[in-house]
Scaffold this motif. Sequence first.
Motif, PDB file in Angstrom:
ATOM      1  N   ALA A   1      -5.498  -3.025  -6.040  1.00  0.00           N
ATOM      2  CA  ALA A   1      -4.158  -2.903  -5.047  1.00  0.00           C
ATOM      3  C   ALA A   1      -2.941  -3.077  -5.775  1.00  0.00           C
ATOM      4  CB  ALA A   1      -4.312  -3.819  -3.771  1.00  0.00           C
ATOM      5  N   THR A   2      -2.930  -3.992  -6.822  1.00  0.00           N
ATOM      6  CA  THR A   2      -1.579  -4.376  -7.392  1.00  0.00           C
ATOM      7  C   THR A   2      -0.762  -3.202  -8.330  1.00  0.00           C
ATOM      8  OG1 THR A   2      -2.312  -6.553  -7.700  1.00  0.00           O
ATOM      9  CG2 THR A   2      -0.329  -5.934  -9.134  1.00  0.00           C
ATOM     10  N   PRO A   3      -1.510  -2.454  -9.056  1.00  0.00           N
ATOM     11  CA  PRO A   3      -0.915  -1.173  -9.456  1.00  0.00           C
ATOM     12  C   PRO A   3      -0.361  -0.358  -8.392  1.00  0.00           C
ATOM     13  CG  PRO A   3      -3.167  -1.633 -10.620  1.00  0.00           C
ATOM     14  CD  PRO A   3      -3.002  -2.530  -9.276  1.00  0.00           C
ATOM     15  N   VAL A   4      -0.952  -0.074  -7.471  1.00  0.00           N
ATOM     16  CA  VAL A   4      -0.622   0.887  -6.075  1.00  0.00           C
ATOM     17  C   VAL A   4       0.664   0.046  -5.799  1.00  0.00           C
ATOM     18  CG1 VAL A   4      -1.023   1.550  -3.785  1.00  0.00           C
ATOM     19  CG2 VAL A   4      -3.015   1.149  -5.650  1.00  0.00           C
ATOM     20  N   VAL A   5       0.814  -1.099  -5.235  1.00  0.00           N
ATOM     21  CA  VAL A   5       2.263  -1.566  -4.910  1.00  0.00           C
ATOM     22  C   VAL A   5       3.250  -1.592  -5.892  1.00  0.00           C
ATOM     23  CG1 VAL A   5       3.084  -3.957  -4.222  1.00  0.00           C
ATOM     24  CG2 VAL A   5       0.867  -3.656  -3.595  1.00  0.00           C
ATOM     25  N   ILE A   6       2.831  -1.844  -7.260  1.00  0.00           N
ATOM     26  CA  ILE A   6       3.927  -1.795  -8.293  1.00  0.00           C
ATOM     27  C   ILE A   6       4.561  -0.621  -8.249  1.00  0.00           C
ATOM     28  CG2 ILE A   6       4.397  -1.903 -10.400  1.00  0.00           C
ATOM     29  CD1 ILE A   6       2.474  -4.097 -10.955  1.00  0.00           C
TER      30      ILE A   6
ATOM     31  N   GLY B   1      15.546  -3.912   2.443  1.00  0.00           N
ATOM     32  CA  GLY B   1      15.637  -3.593   3.752  1.00  0.00           C
ATOM     33  C   GLY B   1      16.041  -2.115   3.915  1.00  0.00           C
ATOM     34  N   GLU B   2      16.694  -1.579   2.753  1.00  0.00           N
ATOM     35  CA  GLU B   2      17.022  -0.197   2.779  1.00  0.00           C
ATOM     36  C   GLU B   2      15.844   0.606   2.405  1.00  0.00           C
ATOM     37  OE1 GLU B   2      19.930   1.974   3.016  1.00  0.00           O
ATOM     38  OE2 GLU B   2      20.450  -0.013   4.162  1.00  0.00           O
ATOM     39  N   ALA B   3      14.767  -0.093   1.736  1.00  0.00           N
ATOM     40  CA  ALA B   3      13.638   0.664   1.069  1.00  0.00           C
ATOM     41  C   ALA B   3      12.520   0.296   2.016  1.00  0.00           C
ATOM     42  CB  ALA B   3      13.329   0.520  -0.203  1.00  0.00           C
ATOM     43  N   ARG B   4      12.592  -0.218   3.240  1.00  0.00           N
ATOM     44  CA  ARG B   4      11.457  -0.743   4.036  1.00  0.00           C
ATOM     45  C   ARG B   4      10.604  -0.143   4.259  1.00  0.00           C
ATOM     46  NH1 ARG B   4      16.025  -0.618   7.147  1.00  0.00           N
ATOM     47  NH2 ARG B   4      15.951   0.302   9.054  1.00  0.00           N
ATOM     48  N   LEU B   5      10.765   1.218   5.023  1.00  0.00           N
ATOM     49  CA  LEU B   5       9.831   2.173   5.099  1.00  0.00           C
ATOM     50  C   LEU B   5       8.902   2.661   4.085  1.00  0.00           C
ATOM     51  CD1 LEU B   5      12.016   4.656   7.524  1.00  0.00           C
ATOM     52  CD2 LEU B   5      10.443   2.735   8.021  1.00  0.00           C
ATOM     53  N   PRO B   6       9.102   3.112   3.000  1.00  0.00           N
ATOM     54  CA  PRO B   6       8.265   3.132   1.753  1.00  0.00           C
ATOM     55  C   PRO B   6       7.534   2.037   1.632  1.00  0.00           C
ATOM     56  CG  PRO B   6      10.449   3.606   1.002  1.00  0.00           C
ATOM     57  CD  PRO B   6      10.458   3.607   2.409  1.00  0.00           C
ATOM     58  N   LEU B   7       8.226   0.908   1.552  1.00  0.00           N
ATOM     59  CA  LEU B   7       7.449  -0.454   1.464  1.00  0.00           C
ATOM     60  C   LEU B   7       6.318  -0.648   2.439  1.00  0.00           C
ATOM     61  CD1 LEU B   7      10.414  -2.774   0.199  1.00  0.00           C
ATOM     62  CD2 LEU B   7       8.826  -1.675  -1.134  1.00  0.00           C
ATOM     63  N   PHE B   8       6.656  -0.574   3.560  1.00  0.00           N
ATOM     64  CA  PHE B   8       5.278  -0.109   4.475  1.00  0.00           C
ATOM     65  C   PHE B   8       4.348   0.527   4.139  1.00  0.00           C
ATOM     66  CE2 PHE B   8       8.077  -2.847   7.660  1.00  0.00           C
ATOM     67  CZ  PHE B   8       7.361  -3.522   8.017  1.00  0.00           C
ATOM     68  N   ALA B   9       4.674   1.780   3.536  1.00  0.00           N
ATOM     69  CA  ALA B   9       3.865   2.661   3.428  1.00  0.00           C
ATOM     70  C   ALA B   9       2.882   2.210   2.073  1.00  0.00           C
ATOM     71  CB  ALA B   9       4.468   4.279   3.053  1.00  0.00           C
ATOM     72  N   GLY B  10       3.620   1.347   1.224  1.00  0.00           N
ATOM     73  CA  GLY B  10       2.926   1.040   0.145  1.00  0.00           C
ATOM     74  C   GLY B  10       1.955   0.135   0.488  1.00  0.00           C
ATOM     75  N   THR B  11       2.177  -0.971   1.525  1.00  0.00           N
ATOM     76  CA  THR B  11       1.323  -1.739   1.973  1.00  0.00           C
ATOM     77  C   THR B  11       0.044  -1.144   2.374  1.00  0.00           C
ATOM     78  OG1 THR B  11       3.052  -3.390   2.456  1.00  0.00           O
ATOM     79  CG2 THR B  11       1.023  -3.675   3.640  1.00  0.00           C
ATOM     80  N   MET B  12       0.286  -0.079   3.397  1.00  0.00           N
ATOM     81  CA  MET B  12      -0.771   0.748   4.035  1.00  0.00           C
ATOM     82  C   MET B  12      -1.689   1.229   2.946  1.00  0.00           C
ATOM     83  SD  MET B  12       0.680   2.147   7.728  1.00  0.00           S
ATOM     84  CE  MET B  12       2.274   2.772   6.719  1.00  0.00           C
ATOM     85  N   ALA B  13      -1.192   1.753   1.948  1.00  0.00           N
ATOM     86  CA  ALA B  13      -1.745   2.284   0.688  1.00  0.00           C
ATOM     87  C   ALA B  13      -2.670   1.262   0.040  1.00  0.00           C
ATOM     88  CB  ALA B  13      -0.950   3.205  -0.125  1.00  0.00           C
ATOM     89  N   ALA B  14      -2.091   0.131  -0.002  1.00  0.00           N
ATOM     90  CA  ALA B  14      -2.818  -0.882  -0.903  1.00  0.00           C
ATOM     91  C   ALA B  14      -4.213  -1.365  -0.211  1.00  0.00           C
ATOM     92  CB  ALA B  14      -1.656  -2.036  -1.150  1.00  0.00           C
ATOM     93  N   PHE B  15      -3.980  -1.563   1.280  1.00  0.00           N
ATOM     94  CA  PHE B  15      -4.789  -2.294   2.240  1.00  0.00           C
ATOM     95  C   PHE B  15      -6.082  -0.907   2.199  1.00  0.00           C
ATOM     96  CE2 PHE B  15      -7.143  -2.330   6.183  1.00  0.00           C
ATOM     97  CZ  PHE B  15      -7.588  -3.535   6.164  1.00  0.00           C
ATOM     98  N   GLY B  16      -5.525   0.177   2.323  1.00  0.00           N
ATOM     99  CA  GLY B  16      -6.683   1.258   2.448  1.00  0.00           C
ATOM    100  C   GLY B  16      -7.483   1.353   1.127  1.00  0.00           C
ATOM    101  N   ALA B  17      -6.805   1.197  -0.127  1.00  0.00           N
ATOM    102  CA  ALA B  17      -7.411   1.162  -1.364  1.00  0.00           C
ATOM    103  C   ALA B  17      -8.633   0.091  -1.479  1.00  0.00           C
ATOM    104  CB  ALA B  17      -6.437   1.207  -2.476  1.00  0.00           C
ATOM    105  N   VAL B  18      -8.392  -1.124  -0.776  1.00  0.00           N
ATOM    106  CA  VAL B  18      -9.345  -2.200  -1.120  1.00  0.00           C
ATOM    107  C   VAL B  18     -10.442  -2.149  -0.100  1.00  0.00           C
ATOM    108  CG1 VAL B  18      -7.805  -3.445  -2.544  1.00  0.00           C
ATOM    109  CG2 VAL B  18      -7.775  -4.102  -0.123  1.00  0.00           C
TER     110      VAL B  18
END
Length: 233
Positions: free
Chosen positions: A111-116, A150-167
């Motif tokens: 998941a870490t490379p996905v988040v990065i 805060g400005e980038a919060r929406l794609p950051l939430f998407a990154g969290t979902m992608a990381a969880f989905g990957a694992v």
Amino acid sequence: MDVLFDGFVDAVKLLLSGDEDSWSIIALTLRVSLTATAIALLVGLPLGAIVALARFPGRRVLLAAANTGMGMPPVVAGLFVTVLLWRSGPLGGLGLLYTPTAMIVAQAAIATPVVIALVAAALQQVDPDFRVQMQALGANRVRAFAALLGEARLPLFAGTMAAFGAVVSEVGAAQMVGGNLVGQTRVLTTAAVLATSRGQFSLAIAFGLILLLIAFGVNLSLTLVQQQRAVPR
């Protein structure tokens, strides 16, 4: 169609019957995947920010490596962690192989490379002058960085979902480092594989449906928070 219907019925029965083994598998799945996602966020968020905002030699190479890691096969991460934790490996003395801890380490590595990569991409989309403006208004670096997140919060939430989905959906690394031990390291994906190998297709479908339900529930929660924050006040 009968097999699919039987699988749906079995899934409902497993959830309503209070079967101890099934609930143990579900609980371990959540514990391993959520913990791995949290670790990936703790590690990936600052690293993604550094790659996105700092300027240093090798920055583009690191960003390319993170983007490549997004497509890393889970078995590769599982192999790497297995070698590290093997009896003769560098960390073999810790005795972590075939434990939930090893599964968390392997899934965090996935998941870490996905988040990065996604954090870096999100922060690079923010206006470059934003941080300068925040600092001009008197914000220190920490507050300026928090405002940038805060400005980038929406794609950051998407990154969290992608990381969880990957694992939560992977099986290769979990099988390699966990061993699929009943009552110890068996999660929904490895339980579904085992049931399929035994010809218990209804049970395998039931585990798969429960896994989908868990993924849907977690992503729905994150989506609701994401959309709530996206609504202008």
